[in-house]
Design a protein around this motif. Structure first.
Motif, mmCIF file in Angstrom:
data_model
loop_
_atom_site.group_PDB
_atom_site.id
_atom_site.type_symbol
_atom_site.label_atom_id
_atom_site.label_comp_id
_atom_site.label_asym_id
_atom_site.label_seq_id
_atom_site.Cartn_x
_atom_site.Cartn_y
_atom_site.Cartn_z
ATOM 1 N N LEU A 302 0.843 -1.195 0.000
ATOM 2 C CA LEU A 302 0.000 0.000 0.000
ATOM 3 C C LEU A 302 0.881 1.249 0.000
ATOM 4 N N TYR A 303 0.891 1.944 -1.122
ATOM 5 C CA TYR A 303 1.733 3.122 -1.287
ATOM 6 C C TYR A 303 0.934 4.260 -1.908
ATOM 7 N N THR A 304 1.480 5.465 -1.764
ATOM 8 C CA THR A 304 1.033 6.604 -2.572
ATOM 9 C C THR A 304 2.091 6.825 -3.650
ATOM 10 N N GLU A 305 2.206 8.041 -4.181
ATOM 11 C CA GLU A 305 3.166 8.302 -5.248
ATOM 12 C C GLU A 305 4.600 8.059 -4.778
ATOM 13 N N GLY A 306 5.432 7.606 -5.726
ATOM 14 C CA GLY A 306 6.844 7.442 -5.411
ATOM 15 C C GLY A 306 7.113 6.441 -4.314
ATOM 16 N N ARG A 307 6.202 5.468 -4.179
ATOM 17 C CA ARG A 307 6.331 4.441 -3.139
ATOM 18 C C ARG A 307 6.432 5.028 -1.731
ATOM 19 N N GLN A 308 5.763 6.162 -1.533
ATOM 20 C CA GLN A 308 5.632 6.722 -0.191
ATOM 21 C C GLN A 308 4.573 5.928 0.565
ATOM 22 N N VAL A 346 6.286 13.804 6.277
ATOM 23 C CA VAL A 346 4.860 13.597 6.029
ATOM 24 C C VAL A 346 4.381 14.411 4.831
ATOM 25 N N LEU A 347 5.022 15.547 4.583
ATOM 26 C CA LEU A 347 4.592 16.428 3.497
ATOM 27 C C LEU A 347 4.670 15.742 2.144
ATOM 28 N N ALA A 348 5.600 14.796 2.000
ATOM 29 C CA ALA A 348 5.818 14.142 0.703
ATOM 30 C C ALA A 348 5.040 12.837 0.559
ATOM 31 N N GLU A 349 4.175 12.512 1.512
ATOM 32 C CA GLU A 349 3.564 11.183 1.515
ATOM 33 C C GLU A 349 2.235 11.098 0.769
ATOM 34 N N GLY A 350 1.762 12.211 0.244
ATOM 35 C CA GLY A 350 0.496 12.179 -0.500
ATOM 36 C C GLY A 350 0.330 13.435 -1.331
ATOM 37 N N ASP A 351 0.761 13.383 -2.593
ATOM 38 C CA ASP A 351 0.750 14.585 -3.432
ATOM 39 C C ASP A 351 -0.650 15.103 -3.712
ATOM 40 N N ARG A 352 -1.648 14.237 -3.683
ATOM 41 C CA ARG A 352 -3.013 14.677 -3.992
ATOM 42 C C ARG A 352 -3.569 15.623 -2.936
ATOM 43 N N LEU A 353 -3.048 15.519 -1.716
ATOM 44 C CA LEU A 353 -3.632 16.257 -0.598
ATOM 45 C C LEU A 353 -2.783 17.459 -0.210
#
Length: 413
Positions: A302-308, A346-353
């Protein structure tokens, strides 16, 4: 477990160091502290012509840096309390506390905070930290220090229960915030339940929740801290047993290998930090489950962008990756027991938000850092009782755990 700071210390006083306090004279390597009589500690330390010697813990708590592991400097030595005018009967007594230069005093600078505390076991603690540091906020709250100047002022030693971050602060500098009997009682129970060794963190977390008997639906903030407190006591009981066994074995072929001992000590320290982080995540997950929130933890694939891999996505990672799913119904939460500068991760863990949330147990984070968090649209979430270590202006912005739950529910509806 010891509940209040007054159960550990008889008295304490604090001041900001002057230039003379920070650096001994050119002809001496000895530091001195005056003013303890006026601060109400004179009789506790001793009255008379003799020299009173105290086993003393010296601690320097540095400001946070960009480096994650920036530990305090600790040393054990002595200090001497005596009347520096005892050889001149014509003059009234003037008592001072003297101590030699050591690895802690080599760190101190003019303007640093000094706390002098008399432990109920008869020892002393001299704690230093830079002015304006998170440790200063924590020490001021712990000891009840108000209106500090460059003259020693007595501490009020508040009677309210110590919050977990302040217990951990004391333990970090070698002061045990618990009774040995409590640890021994827990160890007997743990050895009976887990004879094969220390259980996994999620198992210990579950046991801690069962033993407290608290449901987070009654008070999420209270429950989280109570569970963490109980688990910490359980873990330290078993850890003490394991460490004692390892120390009896010795290190290296002759049992005196210093490098092997240092390596073991570091492993103990790292295990403590790792387990606390996992414990926070375990208990927060239970809080969210008990409140009926829909979410997924960041693990496995379970990842977001860039395997965050953020700690939680509400309602799910699949919803996050669905371009048709409304952004306003998504919530991203990270968790860190202490922030330092790692909150930026944490800032880089979800680009959509644009807005993200971070739960932490850290007390007294500086206004400079929380201002930066607000600028980056990162909402800090701190259990309610820890809010008292923050400034009034910070409190208006901070979220409690209950506040976060309310936000997550609103977004999901």
């Amino acid at each position: 477990m010891l509940d209040t700071v007054s159960e550990i210390f008889d008295a304490a006083a604090a001041k900001y160091l002057t230039a003379v306090d920070a650096a001994p004279s050119k002809n001496s390597t000895q530091h001195e502290v005056g003013g303890l009589v006026r601060a109400g500690m004179g009789k506790l330390l001793g009255v008379g012509p003799e020299t009173f010697r105290y086993s003393t813990t010296y601690a320097y708590l540095p400001s946070h840096s960009d480096v994650d592991d920036f530990p305090p400097v600790i040393c054990e030595a002595e200090s001497s309390w005596y009347d520096c005018r005892r050889d001149d009967p014509a003059r009234s007594p003037e008592y001072r506390l003297y101590y030699d230069e050591n690895e802690v005093t080599q760190q101190i600078r003019e303007g640093d905070l000094l706390v002098v505390a008399k432990n109920r076991n008869g020892s002393l603690a001299l704690i230093f930290t830079p002015r304006g540091s998170p440790a200063e906020a924590q020490l001021r709250h712990l000891f009840g220090l108000q209106d500090l100047t460059r003259s020693l002022k007595p501490a009020s030693l508040p009677e309210q229960s110590m919050i977990l971050p302040l217990r951990l602060l004391l333990e970090e500098i070698g002061i045990k915030p618990f009774r040995e009997k409590d640890v021994d009682d827990d160890l007997e129970m743990l050895l009976e339940r887990f004879p094969e060794g220390l259980p996994k963190t999620d198992v210990l977390s579950g046991l801690a929740r069962d033993l407290t008997g608290i449901d987070s639906r009654d008070d999420a903030d209270l429950a989280l801290l109570a569970w963490l407190d109980r688990e910490e006591l359980l873990f330290r009981a078993y850890e003490k047993h394991l460490v004692a066994h390892r120390l009896r074995e010795g290190f290296g072929a002759d049992g005196l290998d210093v490098d092997a001992f240092v390596s073991f000590s570091l492993s103990v320290h790292n295990r403590r930090k790792s387990r606390m982080g996992h414990s926070l995540e375990n208990h927060l997950t239970t809080v969210f489950e008990q409140h009926g929130l829909t979410f997924e933890r960041g693990k496995g694939t379970l990842y977001t962008e860039g395997r965050q891999q953020p700690d939680w996505i509400f309602p799910s990672f699949s919803a996050y990756h669905d371009s048709n799913f409304p952004i306003e119904r998504l919530t991203l939460l990270g968790a860190k027991t202490t922030c330092k500068d790692r909150w930026r991760q944490v800032l880089a863990e979800g680009d959509r938000l644009e807005k993200k949330y971070l739960a932490t147990l850290e007390a007294g984070i500086s206004e400079r850092q929380t201002d930066q968090m607000q600028e980056k649209k990162l909402q800090l979430v701190v259990p309610g009782r820890i809010h008292s270590t923050y400034s009034d202006s910070q409190k208006t912005w901070l979220y409690t755990i209950s506040d976060f739950i309310e936000d997550a529910f609103k977004k999901s509806s």
